[in-house]
Design an enzyme around this catalytic site. Sequence first.
Site, PDB file in Angstrom:
ATOM      1  N   HIS A   5       0.844  -1.191   0.000  1.00 17.80           N
ATOM      2  CA  HIS A   5       0.000   0.000   0.000  1.00 17.80           C
ATOM      3  C   HIS A   5       0.875   1.235   0.000  1.00 17.80           C
ATOM      4  O   HIS A   5       2.036   1.203   0.370  1.00 17.80           O
ATOM      5  CB  HIS A   5      -0.901   0.021   1.241  1.00 17.80           C
ATOM      6  CG  HIS A   5      -1.785  -1.177   1.347  1.00 17.80           C
ATOM      7  ND1 HIS A   5      -2.920  -1.328   0.588  1.00 17.80           N
ATOM      8  CD2 HIS A   5      -1.689  -2.298   2.119  1.00 17.80           C
ATOM      9  CE1 HIS A   5      -3.505  -2.482   0.901  1.00 17.80           C
ATOM     10  NE2 HIS A   5      -2.778  -3.091   1.811  1.00 17.80           N
ATOM     11  N   GLY A   6       0.282   2.357  -0.413  1.00 13.11           N
ATOM     12  CA  GLY A   6       0.972   3.632  -0.270  1.00 13.11           C
ATOM     13  C   GLY A   6       0.814   4.150   1.147  1.00 13.11           C
ATOM     14  O   GLY A   6       0.103   3.590   1.969  1.00 13.11           O
ATOM     15  N   ASN A  29      -3.775   8.203  -1.566  1.00 10.72           N
ATOM     16  CA  ASN A  29      -4.746   9.060  -2.259  1.00 10.72           C
ATOM     17  C   ASN A  29      -5.762   9.641  -1.279  1.00 10.72           C
ATOM     18  O   ASN A  29      -6.918   9.246  -1.242  1.00 10.72           O
ATOM     19  CB  ASN A  29      -5.449   8.251  -3.348  1.00 10.72           C
ATOM     20  CG  ASN A  29      -4.454   7.523  -4.234  1.00 10.72           C
ATOM     21  OD1 ASN A  29      -3.459   8.108  -4.651  1.00 10.72           O
ATOM     22  ND2 ASN A  29      -4.717   6.247  -4.508  1.00 10.72           N
ATOM     23  N   ASN A 154      -8.666   1.330  -8.954  1.00 17.67           N
ATOM     24  CA  ASN A 154      -7.363   1.649  -8.373  1.00 17.67           C
ATOM     25  C   ASN A 154      -6.392   0.583  -8.890  1.00 17.67           C
ATOM     26  O   ASN A 154      -6.616  -0.600  -8.639  1.00 17.67           O
ATOM     27  CB  ASN A 154      -7.454   1.591  -6.845  1.00 17.67           C
ATOM     28  CG  ASN A 154      -6.122   1.791  -6.154  1.00 17.67           C
ATOM     29  OD1 ASN A 154      -5.149   2.195  -6.767  1.00 17.67           O
ATOM     30  ND2 ASN A 154      -6.092   1.488  -4.867  1.00 17.67           N
ATOM     31  N   ARG A 318       3.903   6.006  -5.402  1.00 15.08           N
ATOM     32  CA  ARG A 318       3.532   4.579  -5.311  1.00 15.08           C
ATOM     33  C   ARG A 318       4.048   3.844  -6.529  1.00 15.08           C
ATOM     34  O   ARG A 318       3.578   4.066  -7.656  1.00 15.08           O
ATOM     35  CB  ARG A 318       2.011   4.460  -5.210  1.00 15.08           C
ATOM     36  CG  ARG A 318       1.464   3.028  -5.264  1.00 15.08           C
ATOM     37  CD  ARG A 318       1.872   2.220  -4.044  1.00 15.08           C
ATOM     38  NE  ARG A 318       1.057   1.043  -3.867  1.00 15.08           N
ATOM     39  CZ  ARG A 318       1.346  -0.169  -4.345  1.00 15.08           C
ATOM     40  NH1 ARG A 318       2.446  -0.348  -5.060  1.00 15.08           N
ATOM     41  NH2 ARG A 318       0.539  -1.186  -4.115  1.00 15.08           N
ATOM     42  N   ARG A 332       2.147   5.531  -9.518  1.00 17.46           N
ATOM     43  CA  ARG A 332       0.902   6.265  -9.278  1.00 17.46           C
ATOM     44  C   ARG A 332       1.191   7.440  -8.355  1.00 17.46           C
ATOM     45  O   ARG A 332       1.973   7.319  -7.408  1.00 17.46           O
ATOM     46  CB  ARG A 332      -0.132   5.342  -8.629  1.00 17.46           C
ATOM     47  CG  ARG A 332      -1.549   5.915  -8.536  1.00 17.46           C
ATOM     48  CD  ARG A 332      -2.400   5.092  -7.584  1.00 17.46           C
ATOM     49  NE  ARG A 332      -1.903   5.216  -6.213  1.00 17.46           N
ATOM     50  CZ  ARG A 332      -2.150   4.349  -5.239  1.00 17.46           C
ATOM     51  NH1 ARG A 332      -2.854   3.254  -5.480  1.00 17.46           N
ATOM     52  NH2 ARG A 332      -1.670   4.542  -4.030  1.00 17.46           N
ATOM     53  N   CYS A 700       1.347  66.820  18.486  1.00 18.98           N
ATOM     54  CA  CYS A 700       0.344  66.412  17.498  1.00 18.98           C
ATOM     55  C   CYS A 700      -1.071  66.625  18.056  1.00 18.98           C
ATOM     56  O   CYS A 700      -1.509  67.747  18.210  1.00 18.98           O
ATOM     57  CB  CYS A 700       0.589  64.978  17.049  1.00 18.98           C
ATOM     58  SG  CYS A 700      -0.247  64.547  15.519  1.00 18.98           S
ATOM     59  N   HIS A 797       6.390  64.372  15.672  1.00 23.21           N
ATOM     60  CA  HIS A 797       6.668  63.173  16.475  1.00 23.21           C
ATOM     61  C   HIS A 797       8.173  62.897  16.452  1.00 23.21           C
ATOM     62  O   HIS A 797       8.821  63.051  15.422  1.00 23.21           O
ATOM     63  CB  HIS A 797       5.934  61.955  15.901  1.00 23.21           C
ATOM     64  CG  HIS A 797       4.449  62.027  16.036  1.00 23.21           C
ATOM     65  ND1 HIS A 797       3.802  61.925  17.239  1.00 23.21           N
ATOM     66  CD2 HIS A 797       3.478  62.198  15.096  1.00 23.21           C
ATOM     67  CE1 HIS A 797       2.495  62.019  17.053  1.00 23.21           C
ATOM     68  NE2 HIS A 797       2.272  62.188  15.760  1.00 23.21           N
TER      69      HIS A 797
END
Length: 857
Positions: A5-6, A29, A154, A318, A332, A700, A797
């Site tokens: 499997h991935g 996926n 798949n 994969r 894949r 100011c 300022h």
Amino acid sequence: MSSTHGGNLHELAARLGCKAEEILDCSANINPLGPPEQLWQVLAARLPDIIHYPDPEAADLVKAISNQYRIGSGQIVVGNGTSELLYAAVRAAKPQRAVIPVPAYIDYRNACAHAGVKVLPVPLSAEQDFQPHLRQLYELLRPGDLLILGQPNNPTGRLNDRQKLLALADRQPEVLFLIDEAFAGFIEGYESIACCRENIITLCSLTKLFAVPGLRLGFLAASEAFCQKIRTQIAPWSVNSLAQAAGTFVLGQTSYIQRSRETVQNCREKLLRELAENLPRLRVIEGAANFLLIHLSGRISAANLADRLLRESKIAIRVCSDYEGLNSQYFRIAVRSEEENNRLVHALQKILDPEKTVSSTTQRKRTPALMLIGTGSDVGKSVLAAGLCRVLLQDGLRVAPFKAQNMSLNSCVTKDGGEMGRAQVVQAQACLLDPDVRMNPVLLKPSSDTGSQVIVLGKPVGNMRVAEYVRYKDKLWQTVCTAYDELAAEQDCIILEGAGSAGEVNLKAHDIVNLRMAQHSQAPALLVGDIDRGGVYASFIGHVEVMVPWERKLLAGFIVNRFRGDVSLLADAHHFLEQRTGKPVFGVIPWLHELGLPQEDSVSFKAGLYNRPKPATEHIEIALIDLPHISNFTDIEPLLAEPDVWLRTVRHADQLGQPDCVILPGSKNVIADVAWLKESGLDAAILRAAKQGREIIGICGGFQMLGHSVLDPHGLEGEPGSLRKGLGLLDLTTELATEKTLTRRQGTHLPSGQPVCGYEIHHGRSETAAAALLHFEGGASCGCTDPSGKVWGSYLHGIFDSDLFRRWLINRWRAAKGLPALSGQGAHYDLEPALDQLAEVLRWNLDMKAIYRLLGV
């Protein structure tokens, strides 16, 4: 390299000697959006459920599935992932043989082997992109068979026509059809065939679309009779409480599902274009899923390519050589976010076609960056950011500060007349750079409890109430990103600062300054907390708890600030924090007394004044009127550096006492603050002080208050046309104009002949018949005084920043008090020693090696 499997990131990380989260996983996926954000709150609320057994019937989850798919509860079986249900379905079906078009998901064959079922593989044609031919299957199938199909397939992503598939099931009533819809949720307009026929069994994974593979959750839909068989094949309590709660919640997230489909579709189309433009030698199989099957031509194998991608770019793909019907040239890839897809394309090109120039869309140069976020306002982010800027500068890097949005009444003017937050000006000085409004593209200057003046790229765009500004943020986001990108392109690295608390859940939806900005800049984040306030570790944990996965991924660790004591006493707390969050503490910064850097927040500034002791020697006493809308309070900071000055704040008439000087500072709402002076009785107290010969200074807004009146015809600070009578100590009238004066000044204080410099930020246009007090280069003038010379003011300022003028003024006060002039020139107001001192403290107390690793420089 290949595995069944991935997504086996732990194995890959162990091989690389890195953390699993450092690897870009294109092998599994999973939805690139991540889980719905509210899911984390659901899981946190249900965490106490783990002390009880889960509902064996998963009634709430089954009801949610029933409502979503419009099928009966008795036709649903939930499981610990669809793999568990797949194996159980094959055992329950007891077919004479299983017909599997290949290539196909490897566990189809494994499930059959586990149940002792013979498999008839049906090879699909590579020349026809592995599209199944249902007529061919019709001719192969016979009563008692089990047909297993991926919908979509798949690893090919190919989809069968729904009506033709149902027709095939009708024509083969004695064949069981096991249809795997694991990735169907990503396909726009897909209509499930769950329970459409008695001889159809469907599998649906809830982990891929909703990005929760670690929870292991899926369901099977079939006839009630078959579902009863399945239940006998599954152990009790197969689905835990948290998985049940998660499934029940996510099934109702229709807007999230739609957004996921649109995102995947858009990202998939862009990825296809990038592959076609930059890697034409790759043959992509046209499918409908959220992944792509790719054939690799040339000498390099998919396994070798995967190994190089992992070692050189920390990207996992994969390899598909273990799929029946595919050879060593197939791999894949999952469709990820646009940025991640571009990273993959760039990495592929470096290996497969290194001489070709990468297109601009696939190669975005990342400027190394680090972000400081906070557990709240005034925890020390600004000072620490300035210190890190100076450390990096000392180490030979071109570095700049950045804060997307600053809310402060303490601002400065750049050389080109733009207004920005004072904190970023100090940080710019730490980098030895001229202040640039791109360092602080959005500045908010509160004018009331619910409204602020909004300044964008140095220029005011108007006053907005909170709701109005929230709507305006959507437009601002691109401005902020552009400012950052332009600034970052000119530097070796950027130190970003967040605002307030990064855990404010009511603000996260429209955030433009905290972790959303870290995501855009690809900057790891350090969470800063003030231990002097107490509860810092609980605050750290609480912030992590309200973070969603992508935010937690960005968070690298913590900085404990303002500690007084023995750092070794914090070891247990740091261990607990790391065990609870998985994130380390990068350092403990001691309490820095009298550092000498301007404060970002008026609360911190005034707290420092309250704690300042009266000098033991002869001194001058200054009373600063603490206006409700005080602004640019750092104007008086140079006076704090003088050894013979005691400065205190005053908010009540009975606090004024007998000072040598009274200073009325700047104000963001002059009209409201004049009213406050009268309501509090301070106006009368100030007038009495003037009659007693005390010096009265206005800067100011305070300068405007000393005059006869302030008129606001345009409603900039109140109702249009509002008029306030001032203190009448100066022959001065002021009208607020819509155009704001923003300019730097350099010139001479005429009574003393001493040099002064600073900047003007004001809407006021003041008229007086009195002689000017200040004369500037270029011929401009400003300010005025009364006949005694004891009451005066100006718009400038920073007027006290000049060492010579400041000492002249203090010595004048000393003479009026009968004290001799201070020998020498007094204090030298210079931020450079403070910045260097701060940098030295950070070097000693932060794990700078770890910080450099985060930066990647």
